[in-house]
Design a protein around this motif. Structure first.
Motif, mmCIF file in Angstrom:
data_model
loop_
_atom_site.group_PDB
_atom_site.id
_atom_site.type_symbol
_atom_site.label_atom_id
_atom_site.label_comp_id
_atom_site.label_asym_id
_atom_site.label_seq_id
_atom_site.Cartn_x
_atom_site.Cartn_y
_atom_site.Cartn_z
ATOM 1 N N LEU A 1 0.812 -1.222 0.000
ATOM 2 C CA LEU A 1 0.000 0.000 0.000
ATOM 3 C C LEU A 1 0.840 1.264 0.000
ATOM 4 O O LEU A 1 0.604 2.177 -0.797
ATOM 5 N N VAL A 2 1.819 1.323 0.896
ATOM 6 C CA VAL A 2 2.577 2.557 1.054
ATOM 7 C C VAL A 2 3.647 2.703 -0.017
ATOM 8 O O VAL A 2 3.700 3.709 -0.718
ATOM 9 N N TYR A 3 4.489 1.701 -0.164
ATOM 10 C CA TYR A 3 5.622 1.850 -1.077
ATOM 11 C C TYR A 3 5.229 1.607 -2.525
ATOM 12 O O TYR A 3 5.464 2.453 -3.386
ATOM 13 N N GLY B 1 2.354 1.493 -3.793
ATOM 14 C CA GLY B 1 1.248 2.346 -4.199
ATOM 15 C C GLY B 1 1.581 3.813 -4.136
ATOM 16 O O GLY B 1 1.871 4.459 -5.150
ATOM 17 N N ALA B 2 1.581 4.371 -2.962
ATOM 18 C CA ALA B 2 1.672 5.822 -2.786
ATOM 19 C C ALA B 2 3.038 6.392 -3.165
ATOM 20 O O ALA B 2 3.119 7.366 -3.922
ATOM 21 N N ILE B 3 4.103 5.816 -2.683
ATOM 22 C CA ILE B 3 5.428 6.374 -2.935
ATOM 23 C C ILE B 3 5.779 6.281 -4.417
ATOM 24 O O ILE B 3 6.318 7.228 -5.003
ATOM 25 N N VAL C 1 3.709 6.264 -6.930
ATOM 26 C CA VAL C 1 2.920 7.259 -7.661
ATOM 27 C C VAL C 1 3.613 8.613 -7.591
ATOM 28 O O VAL C 1 3.706 9.337 -8.598
ATOM 29 N N LEU C 2 4.142 8.961 -6.426
ATOM 30 C CA LEU C 2 4.894 10.211 -6.308
ATOM 31 C C LEU C 2 6.152 10.195 -7.162
ATOM 32 O O LEU C 2 6.479 11.185 -7.824
ATOM 33 N N SER D 1 2.031 12.872 8.566
ATOM 34 C CA SER D 1 0.839 13.120 7.747
ATOM 35 C C SER D 1 0.766 14.578 7.313
ATOM 36 O O SER D 1 0.398 14.879 6.176
ATOM 37 N N LEU E 1 3.338 15.018 4.488
ATOM 38 C CA LEU E 1 2.832 14.490 3.224
ATOM 39 C C LEU E 1 1.771 15.401 2.616
ATOM 40 O O LEU E 1 1.717 15.578 1.394
ATOM 41 N N MET F 1 2.029 17.167 -1.053
ATOM 42 C CA MET F 1 0.997 17.055 -2.089
ATOM 43 C C MET F 1 0.560 18.426 -2.580
ATOM 44 O O MET F 1 0.423 18.645 -3.788
#
Length: 168
Positions: free
Chosen positions: A60-62, A64-66, A68-69, A150, A153, A157
């Motif tokens: 989820l975190v790596y 997925g989110a990281i 995408v960044l 949070s 982040l 964003m």
């Protein structure tokens, strides 16, 4: 030879291969996608170690989110074919020497560690790594760092949107 050992060998080899592709890929996009596959293979290793919470967070975190960044920054900076293979520079030589030095320190440290794992009591084994224990730890002992991350982040964003909006 059991199934877990075979799966561990497959995941370990594929993790090393995809990590090598991260370093050797000519395109930053291909490098980032190889990093995604590295994250998924690591998640498979975590599942084999019965660390399901860490495996889910890895995806989820790596992955997925990281990632995408990372892809957003690559596309924003238009780094599609910007990687140039040239002659060795001072920074490349220092970076390689630093990597080999870190590998040597890691090898010495692993050689000095005791291979016997710590024993957990029956109560600790029942709750170790569960979502309830992770949530309890995050929202009690680590609440301030969790909220600081949070907020960081959120600022990142908003900054990315502001930078992207000025180019559109």
């Amino acid at each position: 030879m059991n199934t877990e050992l075979v799966l561990f060998g497959v995941f370990a080899v594929m993790t090393l291969v995809s990590a090598g592709l991260v370093i050797t890929a000519r395109s930053p996009i291909n490098s980032a996608m190889s990093l995604v596959s590295t994250f998924f293979f690591l998640a498979g290793i975590y599942v084999l170690l019965w660390a399901h919470t860490v495996a889910v967070m890895q995806v989820l975190v790596y992955a997925g989110a990281i990632m995408v960044l990372f892809l957003f920054v690559i596309m924003l900076l238009n780094l599609g074919d910007a990687a140039h293979r040239g002659r060795p520079t001072v920074t490349r030589i220092l970076g390689g020497a630093s990597a080999f030095g870190l590998l040597a320190v890691l090898a010495v440290t692993l050689g000095r560690t005791n291979a016997i794992p710590a024993n957990l009591g029956p109560q600790a084994q029942a709750t170790f790594g569960t979502m309830a224990s992770v949530g309890q730890s995050i929202f009690t002992a680590w609440l301030l760092p969790f909220e600081a991350v949070s907020l960081l982040l959120l600022v990142a964003m908003v900054g990315a949107v502001v930078v992207a909006k000025s180019r559109i």
